[in-house]
Design a protein around this motif. Structure first.
Motif, PDB file in Angstrom:
ATOM      1  N   THR A 215       0.830  -1.213   0.000  1.00 53.19           N
ATOM      2  CA  THR A 215       0.000   0.000   0.000  1.00 53.19           C
ATOM      3  C   THR A 215       0.855   1.249   0.000  1.00 53.19           C
ATOM      4  O   THR A 215       0.650   2.170  -0.803  1.00 53.19           O
ATOM      5  CB  THR A 215      -0.928   0.007   1.234  1.00 53.19           C
ATOM      6  OG1 THR A 215      -1.748  -1.160   1.211  1.00 53.19           O
ATOM      7  CG2 THR A 215      -1.807   1.243   1.239  1.00 53.19           C
ATOM      8  N   SER A 279      -5.296   8.375  -5.178  1.00 55.53           N
ATOM      9  CA  SER A 279      -4.759   7.921  -3.888  1.00 55.53           C
ATOM     10  C   SER A 279      -5.858   7.338  -3.008  1.00 55.53           C
ATOM     11  O   SER A 279      -5.652   6.307  -2.346  1.00 55.53           O
ATOM     12  CB  SER A 279      -4.071   9.084  -3.166  1.00 55.53           C
ATOM     13  OG  SER A 279      -2.996   9.588  -3.932  1.00 55.53           O
ATOM     14  N   ILE A 280      -7.021   7.979  -2.988  1.00 53.99           N
ATOM     15  CA  ILE A 280      -8.136   7.467  -2.175  1.00 53.99           C
ATOM     16  C   ILE A 280      -8.575   6.101  -2.684  1.00 53.99           C
ATOM     17  O   ILE A 280      -8.842   5.181  -1.891  1.00 53.99           O
ATOM     18  CB  ILE A 280      -9.311   8.463  -2.201  1.00 53.99           C
ATOM     19  CG1 ILE A 280      -8.935   9.746  -1.453  1.00 53.99           C
ATOM     20  CG2 ILE A 280     -10.565   7.843  -1.584  1.00 53.99           C
ATOM     21  CD1 ILE A 280      -9.969  10.842  -1.552  1.00 53.99           C
ATOM     22  N   ILE A 281      -8.649   5.935  -3.994  1.00 52.72           N
ATOM     23  CA  ILE A 281      -9.036   4.641  -4.566  1.00 52.72           C
ATOM     24  C   ILE A 281      -8.015   3.575  -4.208  1.00 52.72           C
ATOM     25  O   ILE A 281      -8.371   2.442  -3.830  1.00 52.72           O
ATOM     26  CB  ILE A 281      -9.184   4.759  -6.102  1.00 52.72           C
ATOM     27  CG1 ILE A 281     -10.378   5.660  -6.446  1.00 52.72           C
ATOM     28  CG2 ILE A 281      -9.376   3.376  -6.728  1.00 52.72           C
ATOM     29  CD1 ILE A 281     -10.504   5.965  -7.922  1.00 52.72           C
ATOM     30  N   GLN A 282      -6.718   3.911  -4.323  1.00 52.84           N
ATOM     31  CA  GLN A 282      -5.673   2.953  -3.966  1.00 52.84           C
ATOM     32  C   GLN A 282      -5.786   2.530  -2.504  1.00 52.84           C
ATOM     33  O   GLN A 282      -5.712   1.330  -2.188  1.00 52.84           O
ATOM     34  CB  GLN A 282      -4.292   3.572  -4.209  1.00 52.84           C
ATOM     35  CG  GLN A 282      -3.880   3.646  -5.665  1.00 52.84           C
ATOM     36  CD  GLN A 282      -2.492   4.222  -5.803  1.00 52.84           C
ATOM     37  OE1 GLN A 282      -2.271   5.414  -5.604  1.00 52.84           O
ATOM     38  NE2 GLN A 282      -1.547   3.385  -6.140  1.00 52.84           N
ATOM     39  N   ILE A 283      -5.954   3.492  -1.621  1.00 49.35           N
ATOM     40  CA  ILE A 283      -6.024   3.183  -0.187  1.00 49.35           C
ATOM     41  C   ILE A 283      -7.244   2.313   0.118  1.00 49.35           C
ATOM     42  O   ILE A 283      -7.147   1.333   0.862  1.00 49.35           O
ATOM     43  CB  ILE A 283      -6.070   4.490   0.634  1.00 49.35           C
ATOM     44  CG1 ILE A 283      -4.745   5.242   0.516  1.00 49.35           C
ATOM     45  CG2 ILE A 283      -6.371   4.192   2.101  1.00 49.35           C
ATOM     46  CD1 ILE A 283      -4.753   6.613   1.149  1.00 49.35           C
ATOM     47  N   SER A 284      -8.394   2.663  -0.451  1.00 54.40           N
ATOM     48  CA  SER A 284      -9.624   1.921  -0.161  1.00 54.40           C
ATOM     49  C   SER A 284      -9.539   0.481  -0.654  1.00 54.40           C
ATOM     50  O   SER A 284     -10.062  -0.434  -0.005  1.00 54.40           O
ATOM     51  CB  SER A 284     -10.825   2.623  -0.792  1.00 54.40           C
ATOM     52  OG  SER A 284     -10.695   2.666  -2.204  1.00 54.40           O
ATOM     53  N   ILE A 285      -8.863   0.252  -1.781  1.00 52.50           N
ATOM     54  CA  ILE A 285      -8.746  -1.104  -2.320  1.00 52.50           C
ATOM     55  C   ILE A 285      -7.727  -1.923  -1.538  1.00 52.50           C
ATOM     56  O   ILE A 285      -7.995  -3.068  -1.138  1.00 52.50           O
ATOM     57  CB  ILE A 285      -8.369  -1.065  -3.816  1.00 52.50           C
ATOM     58  CG1 ILE A 285      -9.522  -0.475  -4.643  1.00 52.50           C
ATOM     59  CG2 ILE A 285      -8.028  -2.471  -4.332  1.00 52.50           C
ATOM     60  CD1 ILE A 285      -9.195  -0.278  -6.102  1.00 52.50           C
ATOM     61  N   ARG A 287      -6.342  -1.356   1.504  1.00 57.32           N
ATOM     62  CA  ARG A 287      -6.577  -1.498   2.943  1.00 57.32           C
ATOM     63  C   ARG A 287      -7.509  -2.677   3.235  1.00 57.32           C
ATOM     64  O   ARG A 287      -7.424  -3.298   4.287  1.00 57.32           O
ATOM     65  CB  ARG A 287      -7.160  -0.215   3.510  1.00 57.32           C
ATOM     66  CG  ARG A 287      -6.123   0.872   3.736  1.00 57.32           C
ATOM     67  CD  ARG A 287      -5.217   0.515   4.907  1.00 57.32           C
ATOM     68  NE  ARG A 287      -4.087   1.394   5.018  1.00 57.32           N
ATOM     69  CZ  ARG A 287      -4.111   2.570   5.645  1.00 57.32           C
ATOM     70  NH1 ARG A 287      -5.233   3.007   6.178  1.00 57.32           N
ATOM     71  NH2 ARG A 287      -3.020   3.292   5.729  1.00 57.32           N
ATOM     72  N   LYS A 288      -8.404  -2.966   2.318  1.00 55.43           N
ATOM     73  CA  LYS A 288      -9.316  -4.097   2.508  1.00 55.43           C
ATOM     74  C   LYS A 288      -8.580  -5.428   2.477  1.00 55.43           C
ATOM     75  O   LYS A 288      -9.079  -6.431   2.977  1.00 55.43           O
ATOM     76  CB  LYS A 288     -10.392  -4.081   1.420  1.00 55.43           C
ATOM     77  CG  LYS A 288     -11.354  -2.908   1.523  1.00 55.43           C
ATOM     78  CD  LYS A 288     -12.371  -2.932   0.400  1.00 55.43           C
ATOM     79  CE  LYS A 288     -13.319  -1.740   0.478  1.00 55.43           C
ATOM     80  NZ  LYS A 288     -14.292  -1.734  -0.648  1.00 55.43           N
ATOM     81  N   GLU A 290      -5.461  -5.860   3.651  1.00 49.57           N
ATOM     82  CA  GLU A 290      -4.433  -5.947   4.677  1.00 49.57           C
ATOM     83  C   GLU A 290      -4.772  -7.050   5.692  1.00 49.57           C
ATOM     84  O   GLU A 290      -5.913  -7.208   6.105  1.00 49.57           O
ATOM     85  CB  GLU A 290      -4.260  -4.612   5.393  1.00 49.57           C
ATOM     86  CG  GLU A 290      -3.619  -3.553   4.492  1.00 49.57           C
ATOM     87  CD  GLU A 290      -3.293  -2.293   5.255  1.00 49.57           C
ATOM     88  OE1 GLU A 290      -3.446  -2.290   6.485  1.00 49.57           O
ATOM     89  OE2 GLU A 290      -2.879  -1.303   4.613  1.00 49.57           O
TER      90      GLU A 290
END
Length: 293
Positions: A215, A279-285, A287-288, A290
């Motif tokens: 991430t 960046s928000i899309i990357q984090i949301s995808i 983080r799920k 992890e």
């Protein structure tokens, strides 16, 4: 007494926070608001007068073929460079965490590109593409290497990717190594007892447990590559033609070469919003996916 103590405490907090708030307003909030207002004018960057034109600049951005071409190049460049740099960095990190001879020396060698300036790297590789590779191509009679990649519209893109991946992988290797070293050895030993092979260990244990590192690396790499400027200035200058003109280079050209400062600011804010959304899309995808031990 209670009201007096509460008032004194509140004043103390305000005095404590005041320097930080003032700096935040001065160096972050004001520049953003100023840029937003400037993007709604036709200011040329030189004259004192500027006419307010509302959202006209933003409407023109998405009808500008040059911007769309720069955005297409930037997205393609960022995606390919991010994927390649992460794959290479993870592969190198997996090799360096093993108990091999001269491991520390290899770590220093792979990290070396990260300490160099992007402009210095660009100028060094420019000489390599101009002289070294064509010379080797002639000596080895390899026709594909005899052409200067930076002067070819089709090959200049891949020349930029090569240089970017070479440097970007260096810092990502360190992050991946830190993530790999947090995985307990007992997890691998238990998997070996159950008959897990090397590939199964990687896909079933290593990959899920280093998703936090993935991430961080993907977000950092994507952000950096979407804002690419130094490599292009040093290697191609946006050419041949406009084949390698990124959005950041377009912003510079609009503001300082074409005297369209207001329009250039609008393009800059569109790029900023685009990076935030990505960046928000990357984090949301990510983080799920992890997994915590």
């Amino acid at each position: 007494m209670k009201n007096s103590a509460y008032t004194s405490l509140r004043k103390g907090y305000l005095m404590l926070l005041a320097p930080g708030l003032i700096l935040l307003l001065l160096f972050y909030v004001y520049p953003v608001l100023s840029a937003f207002y400037m993007s709604m004018t036709n200011w040329d960057g030189v004259s004192r007068t500027r006419d307010f034109i509302g959202l006209e600049n933003y409407l023109n951005v998405f009808q500008d073929g040059r911007f769309l071409n720069a955005l297409s190049f930037t997205v393609k460049y960022a995606v390919i460079s991010t994927v390649l740099s992460n794959v290479i960095a993870l592969s190198v990190a997996l090799a360096l965490v093993q108990k091999i001879k001269f491991r520390n020396m290899f770590r220093a060698v792979f990290f070396f590109p990260a300490v160099l300036s992007m402009l210095i790297i660009g100028y060094i590789w420019k000489q390599i593409f101009y002289h070294v590779i064509p010379y080797l191509g002639n000596q080895l009679n390899i026709e594909a290497l005899q052409t200067n990649m930076l002067g070819n519209q089709d090959l200049a893109f891949w020349a930029l990717v090569i240089v970017t991946v070479w440097q970007a992988s260096a810092i990502l290797v360190v992050i991946y190594m830190a993530g790999l070293q947090t995985i307990p050895e007992q997890v691998y030993e238990s998997a070996a007892i159950d008959g897990a092979t090397g590939w199964k260990k990687f896909t079933g244990i290593t990959l899920p447990l280093i998703v936090p590192s993935i991430t961080i690396c993907t977000i950092l790499a994507m952000k950096q590559h979407l804002m690419v400027y130094d490599y292009i200035i040093a290697l191609t200058g946006g050419g041949p033609g406009f084949a390698t003109e990124s959005v950041t280079l377009l912003i510079y050209n609009l503001g300082f070469l074409n005297n369209r400062f207001g329009y250039g600011t609008a393009v800059a804010l569109v790029l900023f919003l685009f990076i935030v959304i990505v960046s928000i899309i990357q984090i949301s995808i990510l983080r799920k996916r992890e997994v915590q031990l």
